[in-house]
Design an enzyme around this catalytic site. Structure first.
Site, short mmCIF file in Angstrom:
data_model
loop_
_atom_site.label_atom_id
_atom_site.label_comp_id
_atom_site.label_asym_id
_atom_site.label_seq_id
_atom_site.Cartn_x
_atom_site.Cartn_y
_atom_site.Cartn_z
N GLU A 363 0.82 -1.22 0.00
CA GLU A 363 0.00 0.00 0.00
C GLU A 363 0.86 1.28 0.00
O GLU A 363 0.55 2.27 0.64
CB GLU A 363 -1.02 -0.03 1.13
CG GLU A 363 -1.93 -1.25 0.98
CD GLU A 363 -3.29 -1.14 1.58
OE1 GLU A 363 -3.75 -0.02 1.85
OE2 GLU A 363 -3.91 -2.19 1.78
N1 CAA Z 1 -6.03 11.55 -4.17
C1 CAA Z 1 -6.56 11.87 -5.38
N2 CAA Z 1 -5.83 11.96 -6.49
C2 CAA Z 1 -4.52 11.73 -6.39
C3 CAA Z 1 -3.90 11.40 -5.17
C4 CAA Z 1 -4.72 11.32 -4.04
N3 CAA Z 1 -4.23 10.97 -2.85
N4 CAA Z 1 -2.58 11.24 -5.39
C5 CAA Z 1 -2.36 11.44 -6.70
N5 CAA Z 1 -3.55 11.74 -7.29
C6 CAA Z 1 -3.79 12.06 -8.70
C7 CAA Z 1 -3.10 13.36 -9.09
O1 CAA Z 1 -3.93 14.47 -8.80
C8 CAA Z 1 -2.90 13.17 -10.58
O2 CAA Z 1 -4.10 13.42 -11.29
P1 CAA Z 1 -4.31 14.75 -12.19
O3 CAA Z 1 -3.11 14.84 -13.08
O4 CAA Z 1 -5.57 14.47 -12.90
O5 CAA Z 1 -4.40 15.87 -11.22
C9 CAA Z 1 -2.67 11.68 -10.69
O6 CAA Z 1 -3.19 11.08 -9.51
C10 CAA Z 1 -1.20 11.32 -10.85
O7 CAA Z 1 -0.53 11.88 -9.75
P2 CAA Z 1 1.00 12.17 -9.77
O8 CAA Z 1 1.34 13.00 -10.96
O9 CAA Z 1 1.37 12.70 -8.43
O10 CAA Z 1 1.59 10.71 -10.02
P3 CAA Z 1 3.03 10.15 -9.77
O11 CAA Z 1 3.26 9.11 -10.79
O12 CAA Z 1 4.04 11.23 -9.61
O13 CAA Z 1 2.99 9.44 -8.32
C11 CAA Z 1 2.30 8.24 -6.45
C12 CAA Z 1 1.93 9.18 -7.57
C13 CAA Z 1 1.89 8.90 -5.15
C14 CAA Z 1 3.78 7.93 -6.36
C15 CAA Z 1 1.49 6.97 -6.73
O14 CAA Z 1 1.91 6.38 -7.94
C16 CAA Z 1 1.51 5.97 -5.63
O15 CAA Z 1 0.84 6.13 -4.63
N6 CAA Z 1 2.28 4.87 -5.82
C17 CAA Z 1 2.25 3.76 -4.89
C18 CAA Z 1 1.21 2.76 -5.29
C19 CAA Z 1 0.80 1.88 -4.16
O16 CAA Z 1 0.53 2.32 -3.06
N7 CAA Z 1 0.71 0.60 -4.46
C20 CAA Z 1 0.23 -0.33 -3.50
C21 CAA Z 1 -0.42 -1.49 -4.19
S1 CAA Z 1 -1.92 -1.98 -3.48
C22 CAA Z 1 -1.54 -3.01 -2.20
O17 CAA Z 1 -0.44 -3.10 -1.74
C23 CAA Z 1 -2.72 -3.68 -1.66
C24 CAA Z 1 -2.48 -4.94 -0.94
O18 CAA Z 1 -2.56 -5.97 -1.51
C25 CAA Z 1 -2.31 -4.90 0.51
#
Ligand code: CAA
Length: 379
Positions: A363
């Protein structure tokens, strides 16, 4: 911040504690060793309302707040983090997303069964080349008019083999990048949907983690959640809440290890006295207690932010970052306090140490939490 728990919250916490002691503890070592999914235990947790804790009772949920959910996660995780991740994924990543963004038909059909624990769900975002870099989705969901054609692979999916309902994130329009991503509800047994082998893991071995394969899977358009292109926002919003659940899991693992170390230190004697009388051990306990208390405040604060309708992206990320660090450090120290016995399965702390590691990875890794936190404070 008022963390004076209500009578109802205290009762729920106690119910989770009793359940963990009476139902999870007896088989936890065997399940860990054999990578055995806690099927009966999950069914009982469903009956207790732990699988749809925050869902409106009209959809089969318990209608409780996030703080109550966090209290349950903490208590379950003290004993069995494999069971608690099943609870966390079903509550935070599946039920919450469906209830918040699904339409009435989807809620009636899927949420009621998921929230009451009749079935469990999985959240499918990660891919071989899209873990932290979640916008780089290679799985495609091509628009075919009344349905999507799904192709690709998902990795490390919690509840991968046992779920009945899968929320699958996939790229529909590559040109639009993350704005061309959708989230689809996929049912187990759909033609072309194959469940890959179970992963052999370091920790949380009772939860089943699989890769998933999609080969020309037809998913009706009515199974898309939200507007076209909403999938990535859905994933981000859902994960923001999920991180509070995993932070609570980390807190529980730390607190469980600390409680075992405290008890052991008052029983085990060395150099003519209980080892807790040696400053080397007493100071370890002091550090553990302080760090756990600090982690608890961060976790409860994030839950309260969500309950009050405040933004919780930042507080949830801070809670997960810190609580998972405390879980790792505390469990290592708890093994140390136990000495040779800490290395032996019967004493539980080695399992908690192995389980703790995943809280720094899934996550959103700790490094991803730092991206979320730094962007938030710098913007
Ligand atoms: N709420 C709403 N929108 C969001 C957001 C949030 N918290 N965070 C990002 N966004 C939106 C942004 O607004 C953007 O949209 P717009 O361009 O339309 O405004 C879009 O998402 C892309 O955002 P970024 O440009 O910031 O994207 P990025 O590539 O730089 O990085 C990141 C974003 C935070 C690194 C994201 O990729 C991330 O969270 N990565 C980790 C993924 C993760 O947590 N994976 C876990 C897998 S699930 C799991 O583990 C479950 C399980 O089995 C236990």
């Amino acid at each position: 911040m008022d963390f004076n728990l209500t009578e109802e919250q205290l009762l729920i916490k106690q119910a989770a504690k009793d359940f963990a002691q009476n139902e999870l503890l007896p088989g936890v070592i065997e399940r860990d060793e054999l990578q055995k999914f806690p099927k009966n235990e999950v069914q009982k947790m469903g009956e207790l309302g732990f699988l749809g804790m925050m869902v409106d009772p009209k959809y089969g949920g318990s209608g409780l707040d996030t703080l109550s959910y966090v209290l349950v996660m903490e208590e379950l995780s003290k004993i069995d983090a494999s069971a608690s991740v099943i609870v966390s994924v079903n509550n935070s990543l599946v039920c919450w997303g469906l209830e918040t963004y699904g339409n009435e038909e989807q809620k009636e059909k899927y949420l009621t069964k998921l929230a009451s624990g009749q079935i469990i769900g999985a959240f499918c975002l990660s891919e071989p080349e899209a873990g932290s870099d979640a916008t780089s989705q290679k799985t495609t969901a091509i628009d075919q008019g009344d349905h999507y054609l799904l192709n690709g692979t998902k990795n490390w999916i919690t509840n991968g083999g046992t779920a009945d309902v899968y929320l699958v994130i996939a790229q529909t329009d590559k040109e639009k990048k993350h704005r061309g991503i959708n989230v689809l509800i996929l049912e187990k047994g759909t033609d072309g949907f194959e469940i890959g082998p179970k992963e052999n893991k370091l920790g949380i071995r009772g939860s089943d983690t699989h890769s998933l394969l999609f080969n020309d899977v037809i998913v009706p358009k009515k199974n898309r959640i939200g507007e076209d292109g909403f999938g990535f926002k859905f994933a981000m919003k859902t994960l923001a809440g999920g991180r509070i659940g995993i932070a609570a899991q980390a807190l529980g693992i730390a607190a469980g290890a600390y409680e075992l170390a405290l008890k052991y230190s008052k029983q085990r004697k060395a150099f003519g006295t209980e080892i807790s009388n040696h400053q080397a051990i007493a100071f370890k306990l002091a550090d553990m207690h302080t760090q756990i208390e600090a982690a608890r405040y961060l976790v409860y604060k994030a839950a309260c932010d969500k309950d009050k309708g405040h933004d919780y992206d930042l507080s949830g990320a801070m809670a997960k970052l810190y609580a998972s660090k405390v879980a790792m450090e505390t469990t290592v120290e708890a093994v140390q306090v136990h000495g040779g016995n800490g290395f032996v399965k019967e004493y539980h702390v080695e399992r908690l140490m192995r389980d703790a590691k995943i809280t720094q990875i899934y996550e959103g890794t700790s490094e991803i939490q730092k991206i979320v936190i730094s962007r938030s404070i710098l913007k």
